[in-house]
Design a protein around this motif. Structure first.
Motif, short mmCIF file in Angstrom:
data_model
loop_
_atom_site.label_atom_id
_atom_site.label_comp_id
_atom_site.label_asym_id
_atom_site.label_seq_id
_atom_site.Cartn_x
_atom_site.Cartn_y
_atom_site.Cartn_z
N LEU A 259 0.87 -1.18 0.00
CA LEU A 259 0.00 0.00 0.00
C LEU A 259 0.90 1.23 0.00
CD1 LEU A 259 -2.99 0.95 0.21
CD2 LEU A 259 -2.65 1.08 2.68
N VAL A 260 0.88 1.98 -1.10
CA VAL A 260 1.81 3.10 -1.26
C VAL A 260 1.05 4.39 -1.58
CG1 VAL A 260 3.70 1.62 -2.04
CG2 VAL A 260 2.11 2.57 -3.72
N ASN A 261 1.67 5.51 -1.25
CA ASN A 261 1.11 6.82 -1.61
C ASN A 261 1.39 7.09 -3.09
OD1 ASN A 261 0.28 7.34 1.03
ND2 ASN A 261 2.22 8.31 1.57
N THR A 262 0.33 7.31 -3.85
CA THR A 262 0.49 7.61 -5.28
C THR A 262 -0.13 8.96 -5.64
OG1 THR A 262 -1.52 6.31 -5.71
CG2 THR A 262 0.59 5.19 -5.99
N GLY A 263 -0.46 9.76 -4.64
CA GLY A 263 -1.04 11.07 -4.89
C GLY A 263 -0.85 11.97 -3.69
N ASP A 264 -1.35 13.21 -3.81
CA ASP A 264 -1.18 14.21 -2.75
C ASP A 264 -2.50 14.54 -2.05
OD1 ASP A 264 1.55 14.50 -3.35
OD2 ASP A 264 1.07 15.89 -4.99
N GLY A 265 -3.54 13.78 -2.30
CA GLY A 265 -4.84 14.08 -1.71
C GLY A 265 -4.95 13.63 -0.27
N PRO A 266 -6.19 13.57 0.25
CA PRO A 266 -6.41 13.10 1.63
C PRO A 266 -5.86 11.69 1.83
CG PRO A 266 -8.41 14.08 0.71
CD PRO A 266 -7.43 13.95 -0.42
N ALA A 267 -5.52 11.37 3.08
CA ALA A 267 -4.84 10.10 3.38
C ALA A 267 -5.62 8.88 2.91
CB ALA A 267 -4.57 10.01 4.87
N ARG B 147 -7.49 8.72 0.30
CA ARG B 147 -7.75 8.75 -1.15
C ARG B 147 -6.47 8.87 -1.98
NH1 ARG B 147 -12.90 12.98 -1.43
NH2 ARG B 147 -14.37 11.70 -0.21
N ASN B 148 -5.32 8.83 -1.35
CA ASN B 148 -4.06 9.02 -2.09
C ASN B 148 -3.21 7.76 -2.15
OD1 ASN B 148 -3.11 8.81 0.52
ND2 ASN B 148 -1.68 10.53 0.36
N LYS B 149 -3.81 6.62 -1.82
CA LYS B 149 -3.04 5.38 -1.75
C LYS B 149 -3.51 4.37 -2.79
CE LYS B 149 -1.98 5.82 3.17
NZ LYS B 149 -2.31 7.27 3.16
N SER B 150 -2.57 3.54 -3.25
CA SER B 150 -2.88 2.49 -4.21
C SER B 150 -2.21 1.20 -3.76
CB SER B 150 -2.38 2.86 -5.61
OG SER B 150 -2.96 4.08 -6.05
N LEU B 151 -2.80 0.08 -4.17
CA LEU B 151 -2.20 -1.23 -3.91
C LEU B 151 -1.37 -1.63 -5.12
CD1 LEU B 151 -5.07 -3.30 -2.20
CD2 LEU B 151 -2.93 -2.51 -1.16
N VAL B 152 -0.11 -1.98 -4.89
CA VAL B 152 0.81 -2.32 -5.97
C VAL B 152 1.51 -3.63 -5.64
CG1 VAL B 152 2.82 -1.58 -7.30
CG2 VAL B 152 1.18 0.13 -6.47
N MET B 153 1.56 -4.53 -6.61
CA MET B 153 2.31 -5.77 -6.46
C MET B 153 3.77 -5.51 -6.80
SD MET B 153 0.25 -8.03 -5.35
CE MET B 153 1.21 -9.51 -5.59
N VAL B 154 4.65 -5.74 -5.84
CA VAL B 154 6.08 -5.43 -6.00
C VAL B 154 6.90 -6.72 -5.98
CG1 VAL B 154 8.04 -4.19 -5.05
CG2 VAL B 154 5.74 -3.22 -4.84
N PRO B 155 7.61 -7.05 -7.07
CA PRO B 155 8.52 -8.21 -7.04
C PRO B 155 9.66 -7.94 -6.06
CG PRO B 155 8.07 -7.46 -9.29
CD PRO B 155 7.58 -6.39 -8.38
N MET B 156 9.96 -8.90 -5.21
CA MET B 156 10.94 -8.68 -4.16
C MET B 156 12.39 -8.77 -4.64
SD MET B 156 9.30 -7.82 -1.52
CE MET B 156 10.48 -8.01 -0.20
#
Length: 239
Positions: free
Chosen positions: A23-31, A33-42
């Motif tokens: 769960l990462v911050n991908t925007g500058d809006g409210p806490a 509404r500014n997050k997205s779920l991203v699959m990250v290869p380790m």
């Protein structure tokens, strides 16, 4: 690409995982509404598995501290819509909290059953521990509490499968499971006496592992806060 910098702690199985759902911050809006779920290869450059966290229990599941230094991940690895990650995570929490409640039932049942057997065998002052009415009543009470939790959990799961909102029931079940696990483990360990304080005793393992139930997946205080809002006692934050 997304470029991820920061660190994550308390990540279950992160030292063995091939992928992490982050769960990462991908925007500058409210806490919320500014997050997205991203699959990250380790195995991405910039990821450092800093250390394994030493815990008092749950030793079969490694927990790690992970550092991210400008880790590049294609945007196509995002789950769902951008900015909706917080919402997705809150929805996922309902299933996780139901799992927490359901997975606590069998360990508590076995803990009580093994303590009953021990109490029937342990002799002291010419009688068994099970001959003490206090012991009989307390174990009977604990088993009753486990069955009550089972009924609550099954009802919440049934409604969830039907597609209904189970925020309140899931929070209640999670809260009750964490607290009851602590009570069952502590009471049974006391009945075992010195043998309960040994690592070879399964009751002592529930005493250690079960403590996480009131912390992981949302602490007891978080559950109480949710329930206070759904009951209309606490004010909801403005949107």
């Amino acid at each position: 690409d997304y470029v991820i910098t920061g660190q994550k702690m308390w990540i279950t199985n992160s030292l063995q995982a091939d992928w992490m759902c982050l769960l990462v911050n991908t925007g500058d809006g409210p806490a919320h509404r500014n997050k997205s779920l991203v699959m990250v290869p380790m195995d991405r450059p910039g990821i450092e598995k800093a250390r394994k966290i030493r815990k008092i229990g749950m030793h079969s599941s490694d927990t790690g501290l992970i550092h991210f230094d400008e880790v590049r991940v294609p945007q196509r690895y995002r789950i769902g819509e951008e900015g909706q990650g917080f919402i997705y995570q809150m929805q996922q929490f309902q299933e996780e909290r139901l799992w927490c409640a359901a997975s606590s039932l069998l360990p508590m049942e076995e803990c009580i059953a093994e303590t009953v057997q021990w109490a029937q065998e342990r002799r002291m002052f010419g009688a068994t521990l099970a001959d003490q009415q206090w012991v009989q009543f307390k174990l009977a009470e604990l088993q009753t509490e486990v069955e009550a939790l089972r009924a609550l959990t099954y009802r919440a799961c049934d409604l969830h499968v039907q597609g209904q909102d189970v925020l309140t029931l899931a929070s209640m079940a999670k809260l009750k499971a964490g607290r009851l696990t602590r009570e069952v483990a502590d009471t049974c360990l006391q009945f075992w006496g010195g043998m309960g304080f040994t690592l070879e005793n399964r009751v002592s393992r529930l005493y250690r592992d079960g403590r996480l139930g009131s912390i992981g997946g949302g602490a007891d205080e978080v559950m109480l806060g949710i329930l206070a809002k759904t009951l209309g006692i606490a004010k909801r934050p403005p949107r």
